[in-house]
Design an enzyme around this catalytic site. Structure first.
Site, PDB file in Angstrom:
ATOM      1  N   TYR A   8      16.164   4.736   4.621  1.00  0.00           N
ATOM      2  CA  TYR A   8      16.863   3.449   4.620  1.00  0.00           C
ATOM      3  C   TYR A   8      16.683   2.836   3.246  1.00  0.00           C
ATOM      4  O   TYR A   8      15.569   2.821   2.713  1.00  0.00           O
ATOM      5  CB  TYR A   8      16.268   2.527   5.691  1.00  0.00           C
ATOM      6  CG  TYR A   8      16.860   1.126   5.714  1.00  0.00           C
ATOM      7  CD1 TYR A   8      16.124   0.035   5.250  1.00  0.00           C
ATOM      8  CD2 TYR A   8      18.138   0.891   6.212  1.00  0.00           C
ATOM      9  CE1 TYR A   8      16.648  -1.249   5.285  1.00  0.00           C
ATOM     10  CE2 TYR A   8      18.666  -0.403   6.247  1.00  0.00           C
ATOM     11  CZ  TYR A   8      17.916  -1.469   5.780  1.00  0.00           C
ATOM     12  OH  TYR A   8      18.443  -2.729   5.811  1.00  0.00           O
ATOM     13  N   ASP A  41      13.700   5.432  -4.615  1.00  0.00           N
ATOM     14  CA  ASP A  41      13.671   4.099  -3.984  1.00  0.00           C
ATOM     15  C   ASP A  41      12.218   3.797  -3.619  1.00  0.00           C
ATOM     16  O   ASP A  41      11.725   4.245  -2.585  1.00  0.00           O
ATOM     17  CB  ASP A  41      14.576   4.077  -2.750  1.00  0.00           C
ATOM     18  CG  ASP A  41      14.526   2.714  -2.076  1.00  0.00           C
ATOM     19  OD1 ASP A  41      15.245   2.514  -1.072  1.00  0.00           O
ATOM     20  OD2 ASP A  41      13.760   1.834  -2.537  1.00  0.00           O
ATOM     21  N   LYS A  68       9.644  -5.911  -2.298  1.00  0.00           N
ATOM     22  CA  LYS A  68       8.457  -6.177  -1.473  1.00  0.00           C
ATOM     23  C   LYS A  68       7.259  -6.665  -2.283  1.00  0.00           C
ATOM     24  O   LYS A  68       7.195  -7.814  -2.700  1.00  0.00           O
ATOM     25  CB  LYS A  68       8.137  -4.935  -0.628  1.00  0.00           C
ATOM     26  CG  LYS A  68       9.267  -4.610   0.381  1.00  0.00           C
ATOM     27  CD  LYS A  68       8.936  -3.468   1.285  1.00  0.00           C
ATOM     28  CE  LYS A  68      10.152  -2.991   2.061  1.00  0.00           C
ATOM     29  NZ  LYS A  68      10.418  -3.763   3.270  1.00  0.00           N
TER      30      LYS A  68
HETATM   31  P1  KE4 Z   1      15.546  -5.522   1.558  1.00  0.00           P
HETATM   32  O1  KE4 Z   1      16.998  -5.706   1.240  1.00  0.00           O
HETATM   33  O2  KE4 Z   1      15.259  -5.632   3.056  1.00  0.00           O
HETATM   34  O3  KE4 Z   1      14.627  -6.421   0.718  1.00  0.00           O
HETATM   35  O4  KE4 Z   1      15.114  -4.044   1.107  1.00  0.00           O
HETATM   36  C1  KE4 Z   1      15.834  -2.952   1.627  1.00  0.00           C
HETATM   37  C2  KE4 Z   1      14.978  -1.705   1.532  1.00  0.00           C
HETATM   38  C3  KE4 Z   1      15.240  -0.788   0.532  1.00  0.00           C
HETATM   39  N1  KE4 Z   1      14.502   0.341   0.396  1.00  0.00           N
HETATM   40  C4  KE4 Z   1      13.473   0.594   1.231  1.00  0.00           C
HETATM   41  C5  KE4 Z   1      12.671   1.850   1.044  1.00  0.00           C
HETATM   42  C6  KE4 Z   1      13.142  -0.317   2.272  1.00  0.00           C
HETATM   43  O5  KE4 Z   1      12.105  -0.048   3.099  1.00  0.00           O
HETATM   44  C7  KE4 Z   1      13.913  -1.486   2.426  1.00  0.00           C
HETATM   45  C8  KE4 Z   1      13.658  -2.494   3.526  1.00  0.00           C
HETATM   46  N2  KE4 Z   1      12.632  -2.143   4.464  1.00  0.00           N
HETATM   47  C9  KE4 Z   1      12.768  -2.710   5.786  1.00  0.00           C
HETATM   48  C10 KE4 Z   1      11.563  -2.249   6.601  1.00  0.00           C
HETATM   49  N3  KE4 Z   1      11.613  -0.886   6.898  1.00  0.00           N
HETATM   50  C11 KE4 Z   1      12.886  -4.185   5.779  1.00  0.00           C
HETATM   51  C12 KE4 Z   1      12.630  -4.853   7.113  1.00  0.00           C
HETATM   52  C13 KE4 Z   1      13.866  -5.448   7.674  1.00  0.00           C
HETATM   53  O6  KE4 Z   1      14.948  -4.825   7.552  1.00  0.00           O
HETATM   54  O7  KE4 Z   1      13.745  -6.548   8.242  1.00  0.00           O
END
Ligand code: KE4
Length: 428
Positions: free
Chosen positions: A143, A238, A266
């Site tokens: 993801y 990523d 993060k």
């Molecule tokens: P955000 O747009 O949520 O800040 O980041 C997206 C993203 C991109 N790349 C990786 C490897 C990620 O894990 C994420 C977002 N992680 C999720 C948790 N697995 C965010 C939690 C959520 O969607 O509420």
């Protein structure tokens, strides 16, 4: 027990889709309704009904220091005296960029954005501009945020909700996203053969967190690097989750892989909204205003968010930080496995540093197909029992749990004991 959370959730569902601002928070995968959090301190969070939890979500990764770290809170208070946002250059964003570059030598230029999604979609745009190619490659179960091109066989909340792929993504665009199983070097060779010199970018979570934690098999990342090198494909690691998590220099430091672009998020925001993408100057100098690839953001490099991130990265530099985190995370892993053996429940724990997943699965779990073999119904009951006992694990089998520097030996012991009871109940 959760009466106030229940009331708030009833109000929320009439106002926000599913009552939440991000799907995985809705507890859909584990049953029941979400608890509403009133506050956090160190390794713990307290909900609006006064229940306290040892927190292993840590805001999905950012809070490697735990909640309300005094030095981070002080840094924020100081910035608040001077304002919240200017939409202009500030010294702090330069300092955060320097801290990122110091930890990630492959990042010659970096652009701060407001989320991981913005970081990955922007990195893809740079790769497509630099190569003049349209196709991209991602891996099943990974993801990378919710940009259209990346919502194909995605992990995290998409996997949690069992969604095939998201409606609303134009078929013509989704068709440009190739996918391959993570850790499958043969499939990798075949896809690069079939689309020789046509792939703009390959984007991968170097340690996957979003199908649950799945480390790279020896040679897999090296194979991806070699194939992308041979065919002029931009390799994007990523590291939104793994950056400053699995090592100060992320997975690229841990596994010795030099990408062309890296995405971060993060931890670099310390709990406030910060994302970043960066890498080779030849690529990043394509980004406006240095070059023609457009990307912008009202609150990018926001002083408050940057201050929380900069202070967090400063604290990570202190001697012994990662060694202690490794030791306490290993203790949790051993404890969970020991309790599973005692309860006679098949459990696989995948862990890299302080990110880990307990799969209700005999294992091994090495890719999305094997992760999906997990007993998600049992995981839901495991999660619920932990929550009742004051332990807050990620509410999905397809997510990673995080240990913070604020977690104590006692927290780990209490967690292992609660897990033992939860696993016994699964046997009952
Ligand atoms: P955000 O747009 O949520 O800040 O980041 C997206 C993203 C991109 N790349 C990786 C490897 C990620 O894990 C994420 C977002 N992680 C999720 C948790 N697995 C965010 C939690 C959520 O969607 O509420």
């Amino acid at each position: 027990m959760h009466s106030k959370s229940k009331e708030w959730f009833e109000r929320a569902v009439g106002l926000m889709p599913g009552g939440v601002n991000s799907p995985v928070r809705a507890f859909r995968a584990v049953g029941g309704e979400p608890v509403f959090i009133a506050g956090g301190k160190g390794s713990r969070m307290t909900d609006v009904d006064g229940n306290t939890y040892i927190d292993y979500v840590g805001s999905w990764g950012p809070l490697i220091l735990g909640h309300c770290h005094p030095e981070v809170m002080e840094a924020l208070a100081k910035v608040l005296e001077t304002g919240t946002s200017f939409g202009a250059c500030t010294t702090r964003e330069v300092e955060l960029a320097e801290q990122i570059q110091k930890a990630f030598p492959s990042i010659e230029r970096v652009r701060l954005v407001n989320s991981g999604t913005e970081a990955t979609l922007s990195a893809l745009r740079v790769a497509r501009a630099a190569t003049g190619r349209d196709k991209i490659l991602k891996f099943e179960g990974c993801y990378h945020g919710h940009a259209d091109s990346l919502l194909v066989k995605a992990g995290s909340g998409v996997a949690t909700l069992g969604l095939p792929d998201s409606p609303g993504v134009p078929a013509a665009l989704a068709a440009l996203t190739l996918t391959a199983p993570f850790n499958d070097a043969v499939a990798l060779e075949n896809i690069f053969d079939a689309h020789r010199n046509q792939i703009a970018a390959a984007i991968v979570e170097p340690v996957v967190g979003n199908m649950g934690c799945v480390p790279p098999q020896p040679g897999f990342l090296e194979k991806l690097r070699a194939l992308t090198e041979q065919q002029g494909t931009v390799l994007i690691l990523d590291e939104v989750m793994t950056g400053f998590r699995v090592a100060r220099g992320g997975a690229q430091q841990l596994y010795g892989i030099e990408p062309d672009l890296t995405t971060l998020g993060k931890i670099i925001g310390g709990g406030l909204p910060v994302g970043a993408y960066g890498g080779k100057a030849a690529l990043m100098d394509l980004v406006a205003p240095a070059g023609p690839v457009y990307q912008a953001g009202t609150l990018s490099g926001n002083p408050l968010a940057v201050a929380a991130g900069a202070k967090t990265l400063e604290i990570l530099e202190r001697p012994g930080f990662y060694e202690r985190l490794e030791a306490i995370s290993a203790r949790l892993e051993r404890g969970l496995l020991g309790e599973a053996r005692r309860a006679g429940v098949p459990l696989t724990v995948n862990r890299v540093g302080s990110m880990l997943t307990a799969f209700l699965n005999a294992g091994p779990v090495t890719d999305y197909a094997s992760a999906k073999q997990s007993d998600t119904e049992a995981f839901g009951r495991f999660f619920g029992s932990l929550l009742e006992q004051g332990v807050y694990f990620p509410p999905s089998q397809f997510e990673a749990a995080f240990v913070s520097a604020a977690h104590t030996e006692q927290d780990i012991a209490d967690t292992v004991q609660a897990a033992g009871r939860a696993l016994e109940k699964l046997r009952a």
